[in-house]
Write an enzyme that holds these catalytic residues in place. Sequence first.
Site, PDB file in Angstrom:
ATOM      1  N   LYS A  33      -0.036  79.993  29.479  1.00 22.47           N
ATOM      2  CA  LYS A  33       0.041  78.543  29.278  1.00 22.47           C
ATOM      3  C   LYS A  33       1.006  77.909  30.273  1.00 22.47           C
ATOM      4  CE  LYS A  33      -0.113  76.736  25.058  1.00 22.47           C
ATOM      5  NZ  LYS A  33      -0.224  78.078  24.517  1.00 22.47           N
ATOM      6  N   GLY A 124      -5.286  78.849  19.360  1.00 24.45           N
ATOM      7  CA  GLY A 124      -4.952  78.750  17.949  1.00 24.45           C
ATOM      8  C   GLY A 124      -4.327  79.986  17.349  1.00 24.45           C
ATOM      9  N   THR A 128       2.748  76.513  17.574  1.00 26.93           N
ATOM     10  CA  THR A 128       3.256  75.347  18.299  1.00 26.93           C
ATOM     11  C   THR A 128       4.050  74.490  17.322  1.00 26.93           C
ATOM     12  OG1 THR A 128       1.509  75.259  19.972  1.00 26.93           O
ATOM     13  CG2 THR A 128       2.568  73.181  19.402  1.00 26.93           C
ATOM     14  N   GLU A 299      -6.010  69.917  26.764  1.00 25.59           N
ATOM     15  CA  GLU A 299      -5.476  69.064  25.723  1.00 25.59           C
ATOM     16  C   GLU A 299      -4.737  67.920  26.410  1.00 25.59           C
ATOM     17  OE1 GLU A 299      -3.283  71.043  22.670  1.00 25.59           O
ATOM     18  OE2 GLU A 299      -4.706  72.713  22.541  1.00 25.59           O
ATOM     19  N   GLN A 312      -2.017  70.775  28.294  1.00 26.49           N
ATOM     20  CA  GLN A 312      -2.479  72.168  28.337  1.00 26.49           C
ATOM     21  C   GLN A 312      -3.811  72.224  29.071  1.00 26.49           C
ATOM     22  OE1 GLN A 312      -1.796  74.733  24.903  1.00 26.49           O
ATOM     23  NE2 GLN A 312      -3.975  75.208  24.868  1.00 26.49           N
ATOM     24  N   ARG A 314      -6.739  75.466  30.061  1.00 19.64           N
ATOM     25  CA  ARG A 314      -7.078  76.888  30.071  1.00 19.64           C
ATOM     26  C   ARG A 314      -8.576  77.037  30.339  1.00 19.64           C
ATOM     27  NH1 ARG A 314      -5.328  76.669  24.162  1.00 19.64           N
ATOM     28  NH2 ARG A 314      -7.071  75.721  23.072  1.00 19.64           N
ATOM     29  N   HIS A 854     -40.814  95.092  18.083  1.00 14.34           N
ATOM     30  CA  HIS A 854     -40.565  96.421  17.505  1.00 14.34           C
ATOM     31  C   HIS A 854     -40.205  96.358  16.029  1.00 14.34           C
ATOM     32  CE1 HIS A 854     -38.991 100.419  16.898  1.00 14.34           C
ATOM     33  NE2 HIS A 854     -37.943  99.843  16.359  1.00 14.34           N
TER      34      HIS A 854
END
Length: 904
Positions: A33, A124, A128, A299, A312, A314, A854
């Site tokens: 981060k 998550g 934070t 974010e 943020q 990523r 199948h």
Amino acid sequence: MAEQAEQRAPRPAGTVISLARVDADMVPEVGGKAANLGVLLSAGMPVPPGFCVTTAAYGRVAAAAGVQPSEPAEQIRGRLASAPLPEDITEAILTAYAGLGEDTPVAVRSSATAEDLPEASFAGQLDTYLNVVGPDLLLDAIRRCWASLWTDRAVAYRADHGIGQHSISIAVVVQEMVDADVAGVMFTANPLTGRRREIVIDAAPGLGEALVSGAVNPDQFTVDAATGEILQRSLGDKRTEIRPAPGGGTRLLRRQDRDRQDGGRQDGRRACLTDEQVRSLARIGTLAEELYGEPQDLEWAIAPDGGIRVVQSRPITTLFPLPEPDNHDGGARAYLCASLLQGLTRPLTPMGLASFALMSDSSRPAGNGPAAYRSAQIGMRMFVDVTSLLRSKGGRRGLLRAMKVADARSVDVLAYLGADPRFALTRAPKLGSLKSGLRAAPPFGLLRQVLRALVNPVAALERVSAADHELDRMLVLPEPVSGARRLDFVERLLTKEITPAVMRVLPPAAAGYVWLGLGRLLLGRLAPGGELQAVLRGLPHNVTTEMDLELWRTASSIRDDPESVRALTAEEPRVLAGRYADGTLPAACQAALRAFLARYGHRAVAEIDLGVPRWGEDPAHIINALANYLKLADPELAPDRVFRRAAENAEAKAAELAARAARSRGRLFGKLVAHSLRRARATAGMREYPKFRLIVAFAVLRRQLQLVGEELADAGRIQVPDDVFFLDLTEARVGLRGADLRGPVAERRQSYQREMRRRRIPRLLLSDGTDVEAAMAATQAASSAGGRLQPGTLAGAPASAGTVTGKARVILDPAGAHLEPGEILVAPSTDPGWTPLFMTAGALVMEMGGPISHGAVVAREYGIPAVVGVFEATTRIRTGDTVTVDGAAGTVVLDLSCASDGGR
């Protein structure tokens, strides 16, 4: 000069560093981060100022607290949360904090060394803390961030992603708090459909925590990155928001509370962003994607002064990879997933992919043939470029007809794509269309053999036997031989020998289905619903059914030996597999398992991949199946009896249909129906045989490649012999000439493991990354289409008639799977390696497949109801749910009154 010397010298392990001094190479010191924020700051992006408490600080505190790698995670959390900080670390943190201003509110965020990277986002998973005010609260928040590295969810996430629990460290980011008027997240590629250059923005009033935690229904905007056009907007109710609390921390406000504070100015029906703000955010997202070279998940927050702040960024780790660019016509391309059509959701090894590329090249018509024959490797899976077929009237019709029997769900997906103007039908010269049609048609020799099999099925089966002997001769390579000669042998078989050999055993099965089609045509409305499917139960000559029945007989012989039963029911399959290799299983079990593997040891789950071990190498899966069979107590449910009853019922159904035809349209007509159905039963069971022979050949090729791998490993060119399957034939030759291949193999193994974790595989993928099925589902959800079904009802395609109600068992991988007798098997797809589970299943539900896929064929043979092509069945149904499977109607109904939490 001093600066140059500092750059050349090892970087000191400081405990605090300004974000302005962080760069992309500092992940081991500051985590993912912080490294990403440093890159954004260097590029001039609007990132709030702050600093990072490095991994060196965490390491010192953890060591001083006596954290031991062998300790339970709960104990580690406790030690870190209460650990005293060394004086110099405390001083460095507080000095940096004072530099932001006296008692400045800050956001304190975890930054792990495996976080916000392309392989894993850790979204998550770590903690934070927002609006932290004052030195004491700051130091406490940093400790709690360190402790969050050892929460149960973070430990489980690392285990699921193959990340070593103690190879990871953590830093902490401290930034000026943005008292946001509006905040949210932004994806620079559509995370639902996968479409690149389509930006999706979620926004809600207040801090972004409300949105990230799911506490608010946000506004959503979809933007075309190239033009800035807002393609779609959806307003959420925005009933709650999170705001900074006086003195630190946050508070949750309901909309009515907020309305009172603002004099009623807030209106949940209004968008919380203006169009210009949406476009400004999109421009920032585009810059971030260009900066990192891949789609980003950002974010952001809008400060009271109206300025946008990025807090943020990523990589989006869930996107399916893009196809390699193919600009021969500059247009959009469509790729159908051939791996899924073969029953595989898992990736193929590089050698497995290379083998199919060679076989595909060998079967392509001269002159490279039409574009429809081009194959592609995307996400370590096999795809076929069907763009030309979709743009051709005849090609589209043929493709839809083929998918109707191979994978019913793909029919709807292809039809949905047909409305896309990029894939509109194009006019082609009649002569060109005729040539393409002739190139795409089966070889004339094969058609002639199918016609001969229609007339004389017995002679056709004799020709199959002769073709078998010829293939067996081809598969012999006299020893001794060099590694290079082994590779020549493998390449010759893949490019010249195997495909023609397999095609020679295809005519009987093709003839059987032609006879079945004739029977269906003759009967018409006389055989409604799935009645004709019943004729295909208990077919002779089905090698997969024969294998499963042989496995049942093996279990029955073991059941008579108490010592073998004790071993199979008390020990883990992996342990028992080791005992089998050592020859130390109970004698009866050892002998019975050896006899079964002598006939079927060349088979495996995902057996079309040359890189996958065969059951003869690793029998753990078969041992697990045997243990499951021993639990079957009701003799009437014994698979051999079930199969025998299925065959008897099928014969009776064929006679009934013939009699019905005779009564309705005359005796001669009835005899013609009876003849058609009798011929269909005589050879349709051979459908599985061409693949069976292919897998026999693959087992031989695999063994030759293993011997090459042993030679390369002995020479130190690869680590272990099985590393050879993470190369292709050309690279293996280079290795035999002396090249060190350990680096490329390690990278590919890492990619393979990452793809093994992927669950969502596009049926149909576009060159811009769009998962067409997901886009179709989103469109239907937005327009409330599909509301015709009752709640709890999932629609698919009928595959095997019958109705069963029972407990669902969702299985994503058959290896080591546990299925109680009578449970309903819910799977993404199946290949022959799954079928031992069918013998005790009450019914089958699959996300993939059509009437002759199948799983559908084997389900019919065992007489168990089956529904295939059920969208997201493995996520919408959960283990323990009570479901009713109606194989004739093609529906699966969940009992919502007693839905289980199992597997949730």
